[in-house]
Scaffold this motif. Structure first.
Motif, PDB file in Angstrom:
ATOM      1  N   ARG A 172     -68.302 -96.050 -24.125  1.00 32.10           N
ATOM      2  CA  ARG A 172     -66.980 -95.887 -24.848  1.00 32.10           C
ATOM      3  C   ARG A 172     -66.446 -97.538 -24.821  1.00 32.10           C
ATOM      4  NH1 ARG A 172     -64.229 -90.819 -21.397  1.00 32.10           N
ATOM      5  NH2 ARG A 172     -65.275 -89.304 -22.344  1.00 32.10           N
ATOM      6  N   ASP A 200     -59.844 -93.646 -19.337  1.00 30.86           N
ATOM      7  CA  ASP A 200     -58.251 -93.320 -19.748  1.00 30.86           C
ATOM      8  C   ASP A 200     -57.478 -94.587 -19.652  1.00 30.86           C
ATOM      9  OD1 ASP A 200     -59.148 -90.599 -20.404  1.00 30.86           O
ATOM     10  OD2 ASP A 200     -57.261 -89.700 -19.539  1.00 30.86           O
ATOM     11  N   ASP A 240     -64.472 -91.549 -15.886  1.00 27.64           N
ATOM     12  CA  ASP A 240     -63.471 -90.537 -16.686  1.00 27.64           C
ATOM     13  C   ASP A 240     -62.226 -91.096 -16.379  1.00 27.64           C
ATOM     14  OD1 ASP A 240     -62.470 -88.255 -17.890  1.00 27.64           O
ATOM     15  OD2 ASP A 240     -61.929 -87.635 -15.620  1.00 27.64           O
TER      16      ASP A 240
HETATM   17 MG    MG Z   1     -61.675 -87.885 -19.309  1.00 27.35          MG
END
Ligand code: MG
Ligand code: IPM
Length: 364
Positions: A106, A251, A247
């Motif tokens: 990411r 964000d 996770d």
């Molecule tokens: Mg997520």
């Protein structure tokens, strides 16, 4: 060249953003002389409605027969009841596991022309350019036992954070390989002051580091990392962490880039190396945004940039990937903005118009 691509539009804004990415992909194929054969499949809420399963067998089979997968988004209030037997998100998790996609990349990059679209101070986020490597098929998401049950003294539930040294080693290697091609700084994120799984993580990371003497390894506790990401985000080059920490932190990190609508992701089934094509799934990091669905509002850039990652990692088409990224930058530079990155004096456009503009810049 010829490529087979599985396309899973999914729920909410998923179909809208996926079709803009396909539009830009076709423009790229036309310009560089490649053929992308598209194979559409069901996943998530639409799959539950049509087949009863969040990941129908046909979809998994079809994905396995392709060179890569492009996914929109899954989920929505219609399927949110905690008592339901099956949730759209189960489909996504089953797909990640079923395709062996253990490495989730990411990248978080602040585009200079969007610096005023975030609510953080420009001097803090200027120059932010790092990449998160999130472990994607282990930890709390998949560990057993995992269940809810009734006892004589009320309800209980358990999830398990478990990792094997092999799982840790392969994901940490992804971090080192990426760091090697960048600024040679890797931060390994854990909670080794409390968790056994993190103590093993830290040990294994330290062992793997011996094979990468050219890369500087720093261990950071996850709570401290959450703070540093906001306090001093330019500190980071590559970060590697387990599934749940990744996770949450990604964000948080997405806010540095102004909007989740800007952030792409790649989920890979192997360690990326120069000159090796790896099977992968590509999706925006944002969700299905059900309230924006069908309104031609959603920002397709995250999905378009995910498609560019696909060109690079799964198809080995690096020049083509750079062309897509340059087209995105050019359109932003010209002042076009979807609602989520809109600021004063800029030109507001919808999902389709943004896709058209970017595709239009591919032609050369
Ligand atoms: Mg997520
Ligand atoms: C993500 C999402 C998913 C996750 C959900 C939709 C299951 O939040 O990709 O970050 O938790 O992995």
């Amino acid at each position: 060249m010829q490529f087979n691509l599985a396309v899973l539009p999914g729920d909410g804004v998923g179909p809208e953003v996926a079709s803009e990415a396909i539009k830009v992909l076709q423009a790229t194929g036309d310009r560089f002389g490649h053929n992308f054969n598209l194979h559409y499949g069901l996943i998530g809420g639409v799959a539950i409605d049509e087949t009863g399963a969040a990941l129908p067998e046909d979809t998994l089979k079809m994905c396995k027969s392709c060179d890569a997968v492009l996914l929109g988004a899954v989920g929505g209030p219609k399927w949110d009841d905690p008592r339901a037997k099956v949730h759209p998100e189960d489909g996504l998790l089953a797909l990640r596991k079923g395709l062996g996609l253990f490495a989730n990349l990411r990248p978080v990059k602040v585009f200079p022309m969007l610096i005023d679209a975030t609510n953080l101070k420009p001097e803090i986020i200027k120059g932010v350019d790092f990449i998160f490597v999130r472990e994607l098929t282990g930890g709390l998401y998949f560990g057993r036992p995992k269940r809810r049950w009734q006892t004589s003294r009320g309800r209980r539930a358990v999830d398990s954070m478990t990792y094997s040294e092999q799982e840790i080693e392969r994901i940490v290697r992804v971090g080192f390989e990426l760091a090697r091609g960048r600024h040679k700084k890797l931060v390994s994120v854990d909670k080794a002051n409390v968790l056994e799984s993190s103590r093993l993580w830290r040990q294994v990371a330290t062992e793997v580091a011996e094979k990468y003497p050219d890369v500087e390894l720093e261990h950071m506790l996850v709570d401290a990392c959450a703070m540093r990401l906001i306090q001093n985000p330019t500190h980071f080059d590559v970060l590697v962490t387990e599934n749940t920490f990744g996770d949450i932190l990604t964000d948080e990190a997405s806010m540095l880039a102004g909007s989740m609508g800007m952030l792409p992701s790649a989920s890979l089934a192997g360690v990326p190396r120069e000159g090796v094509n790896i099977f992968g799934m590509y999706e925006p990091i944002h969700g299905s945004a059900p309230r924006r669905a069908g309104l031609n509002m959603a920002n397709p850039i995250a999905t378009i940039l995910s498609m560019a990652m696909m060109l690079h990692y799964s198809f080995g088409l690096t020049k083509e990937a750079q062309t897509v990224e340059a087209a995105v930058e050019e359109v932003l530079q010209l002042g076009y903005r979807t609602y989520d990155i809109m600021s004063e004096g800029k030109i507001r456009v919808g999902t389709k118009e943004m896709g058209d503009l970017i595709a239009g810049k591919i032609g050369g």
